[in-house]
Design an enzyme around this catalytic site. Sequence first.
Site, mmCIF file in Angstrom:
data_model
loop_
_atom_site.group_PDB
_atom_site.id
_atom_site.type_symbol
_atom_site.label_atom_id
_atom_site.label_comp_id
_atom_site.label_asym_id
_atom_site.label_seq_id
_atom_site.Cartn_x
_atom_site.Cartn_y
_atom_site.Cartn_z
ATOM 1 N N HIS A 528 -22.929 -49.037 -32.560
ATOM 2 C CA HIS A 528 -22.474 -47.654 -32.735
ATOM 3 C C HIS A 528 -20.961 -47.572 -32.526
ATOM 4 O O HIS A 528 -20.242 -46.989 -33.356
ATOM 5 C CB HIS A 528 -23.194 -46.749 -31.739
ATOM 6 C CG HIS A 528 -22.808 -45.305 -31.845
ATOM 7 N ND1 HIS A 528 -23.598 -44.372 -32.472
ATOM 8 C CD2 HIS A 528 -21.711 -44.620 -31.406
ATOM 9 C CE1 HIS A 528 -23.002 -43.179 -32.423
ATOM 10 N NE2 HIS A 528 -21.855 -43.313 -31.758
ATOM 11 N N GLU A 529 -20.481 -48.150 -31.432
ATOM 12 C CA GLU A 529 -19.049 -48.076 -31.147
ATOM 13 C C GLU A 529 -18.233 -48.878 -32.153
ATOM 14 O O GLU A 529 -17.121 -48.478 -32.529
ATOM 15 C CB GLU A 529 -18.770 -48.557 -29.716
ATOM 16 C CG GLU A 529 -19.534 -47.802 -28.623
ATOM 17 C CD GLU A 529 -19.344 -46.295 -28.681
ATOM 18 O OE1 GLU A 529 -18.299 -45.838 -29.195
ATOM 19 O OE2 GLU A 529 -20.241 -45.559 -28.230
ATOM 20 N N HIS A 532 -17.419 -47.017 -35.298
ATOM 21 C CA HIS A 532 -16.311 -46.067 -35.199
ATOM 22 C C HIS A 532 -14.981 -46.673 -35.655
ATOM 23 O O HIS A 532 -14.048 -45.935 -35.979
ATOM 24 C CB HIS A 532 -16.174 -45.563 -33.764
ATOM 25 C CG HIS A 532 -17.128 -44.461 -33.422
ATOM 26 N ND1 HIS A 532 -17.285 -43.348 -34.215
ATOM 27 C CD2 HIS A 532 -17.965 -44.296 -32.363
ATOM 28 C CE1 HIS A 532 -18.181 -42.540 -33.663
ATOM 29 N NE2 HIS A 532 -18.608 -43.086 -32.556
ATOM 30 N N GLU A 551 -19.438 -39.133 -35.642
ATOM 31 C CA GLU A 551 -20.650 -39.450 -34.891
ATOM 32 C C GLU A 551 -21.884 -39.601 -35.769
ATOM 33 O O GLU A 551 -22.756 -40.423 -35.489
ATOM 34 C CB GLU A 551 -20.888 -38.394 -33.815
ATOM 35 C CG GLU A 551 -19.775 -38.298 -32.780
ATOM 36 C CD GLU A 551 -19.531 -39.605 -32.037
ATOM 37 O OE1 GLU A 551 -20.352 -40.534 -32.155
ATOM 38 O OE2 GLU A 551 -18.504 -39.699 -31.343
#
Length: 807
Positions: A528-529, A532, A551
Amino acid sequence: MEPDGDQDTDDLPLRANANQIRVRHYVLDLTVQLHNKVIAGSIALFLEPVVEATDGAGVGLRQTDMARSPCEGYMDSSEALVSGESTVNESASMSNCGTRAGPIPETSPLSVGTSLESTSDDGDFTLVLDCCDLDILQVEELDVTSVPSMSNLLEEVRDRHPRDRSAAMLQRLVSMPSAHWRRQHQLFSECSGAPGNPEAGPVEFHTDRWSLRVKKRGITSPVNFPRGLRVSYETRPAGRSIRWTQDQDKRVCVYTAGSPINNRALFPCQEPPVAMSTWQARVRAPGECVVLMSGENVALPIKDGETGLLIWDYYVTMPMPASTFTLAVGCWRRAIAEPHTASWSAGEAPVSEYSGVPANTDAEPRAGSQTGPMSRPGSSTSGVPTGRSSSPSETGPESGRHTGTCHSAAVDGGVSCSHSDYPCRFNERSAWTQRVVPHRVFAPACLLQKARLGVLALLPQCLAAAHAVLGVHPFPRLDVLIVPEGFSSLGMASPHIIFLSQSVLDVAGADPAGGVADRSVLGSRLCHELAHSWFGLAIGARDWTEEWISEGFATYLEDVIWAKAQELLPVEMEEQAQLKALLRWRRLSDELQHSQEELQILRPNMEKTGEVSDCGASLVKHALNPDKTFMQVHYLKGYFLLTFLASEVGECQLIHFFRQFVMKYHGQLILSQDFLQMLLDTFPDMLKRGLTLTAIYADWMDRPGIPKWLCERSSVWSQARQAKEVKAEVVKWTLPDQGRKGRGRKRRRGEPKVNYRELTSDRLVLLLELLLEEEVLSSSTLRSLNTTYHLHTQDAETMERNMVFVV
């Protein structure tokens, strides 16, 4: 649109007049005082007025020189900006050189220096910076004409009036093409230490709740405003941009905690996302500390002969919003992989050779180490980073870096970079094959083993998977830090650095080695990170109310990247995706039932999204609402919107489109309509099925509640194989209680022993959620649950449900 800075509201004011004058570069010089919880020092701001230009169609554009392409001359433009004329040929299209006006928004026409919001009562122009919880000690204009290294630029403007020489020199400095970034950063550094310029007259300033306002008497236009300022200041212990605390070893540390007010309580800055800038930072900290920061280079500390503190220098060459600046100072230790650990890409240096920080020991200075382009006049350190103190993939004109058309042209149909001029990794041939960027993992000493067995073991395969899904890593290196307890989220991504909560690691003892047993939560969070880096950082939202752009994409992509990292078969990927979708559906439907409708909208400003005042000020709607902090509607509703779009065009096709979108928009800021319109243009059959931009807004983005498609699709996920297996486990756990309910509390001897399935983290979370819906669960059942699944040693997602049972 001008916000009231003293009004009590849950909206966050962005006060900076970034549509009139723009900070092009920051140079921070800070000292971290752990004993009194203060960061003190100065920040130099190098400014450029925003002038109005027109494109080939005569449309007004806000533009600084940063928005021009590399093929436009930078020397000629400085003359126009000093005199206040437009820097763009009004008859020429901005796209003639293969680039366009970067992230600068198209807004209403502006006559320089006439906006009421930035003009004082006496008619003087006022520079407005976002600022709060800071003690401003001094603001002074820099006398860059006294800097020896600027002599070449001084000669070029010698015939100018003394009042204009400094502006002309700094205009040439900020306008240097990215091919000369090393020299440019060296000059920025030396100019930041220049003496004040008392002959130019005093600089006046005052602060209010949300801003720092700076002016010079008699200056009525941003074109004539000083181009170089230095602000001396101190943070406050209770400042909301940084968190002073103790790490897990009970040692004092400080870090930027992802505050809703961003970094304005760390340094005065321009917060509007369009105000993208580059920066350098020199941070002094006690010798036992390691300073980590969102910088492109690996900083090697040197000892300050005067204070005995260690000096750490970082820099970035890619313009980014000030909100992405990240800092962490503490007694962190570096986790080292086992010696036999193989490199993940051919020709890649082992990770152990990448760090400038001794492994598992307090950082010590290295004699004669190079620290990057941060030397002051009279300093003995070199201004040009060399060797291991430079960026792992750092290149410049000396090493053949190119600007212009991306190398993706041969792969993705000749797509060109459309952002402002900076040294872009998408133009590096080596970056296209670099599956795993150099990376390090830091943690307090007590968590080093877990960080090594968990994060460091998973990170290479997650990085490689992210590259396989999305292509070139936008940033050349990565640090990961396990932050202290009390971190408000599971993770936070910034350029070059990720913060992870300790809660994504299982409690020690979860496996015999004391590491992480089921790594799905950790792996998903890492992915997830990492997502980004592309969506949220390399591509950002032009309007911060559209959080789903960051997000929602990261939530969708974490599943795709994590499945790739696990090397799952297609059927396994589908089953994992269905289970994740069911859990998220349950979370979203519950959240929407218990939240205000105005907080459920993905595009709360609707048709006014992206609008700002003439000077550039705006409000971030509901940003300070405490309820919003704990909501995930932008994560989940955004995720389901992308899931819906994947069902329309196909998941593989959507992922390929993501890569095309990244190629077009990396280094820029976007609105929802940019993504959706390009998607509709790429897949025209969607229009034939009635999927217009207006329809998507109406169904998904501009209204509260749950879209019809999502309600219908949830039944499919609830009947998937893994969901049915979990429901079968629920029956096993509830039957004994139902039987005892009919015959009283006394347990019958000889009841057969029940064999319960081993469950992954996601399936265990679903089991606990379904059990919470039961009317009765006996205390013996709860004890058996804890014994069977070791609930007290599970990950954060499971512990959250277990807490309900405990209560």
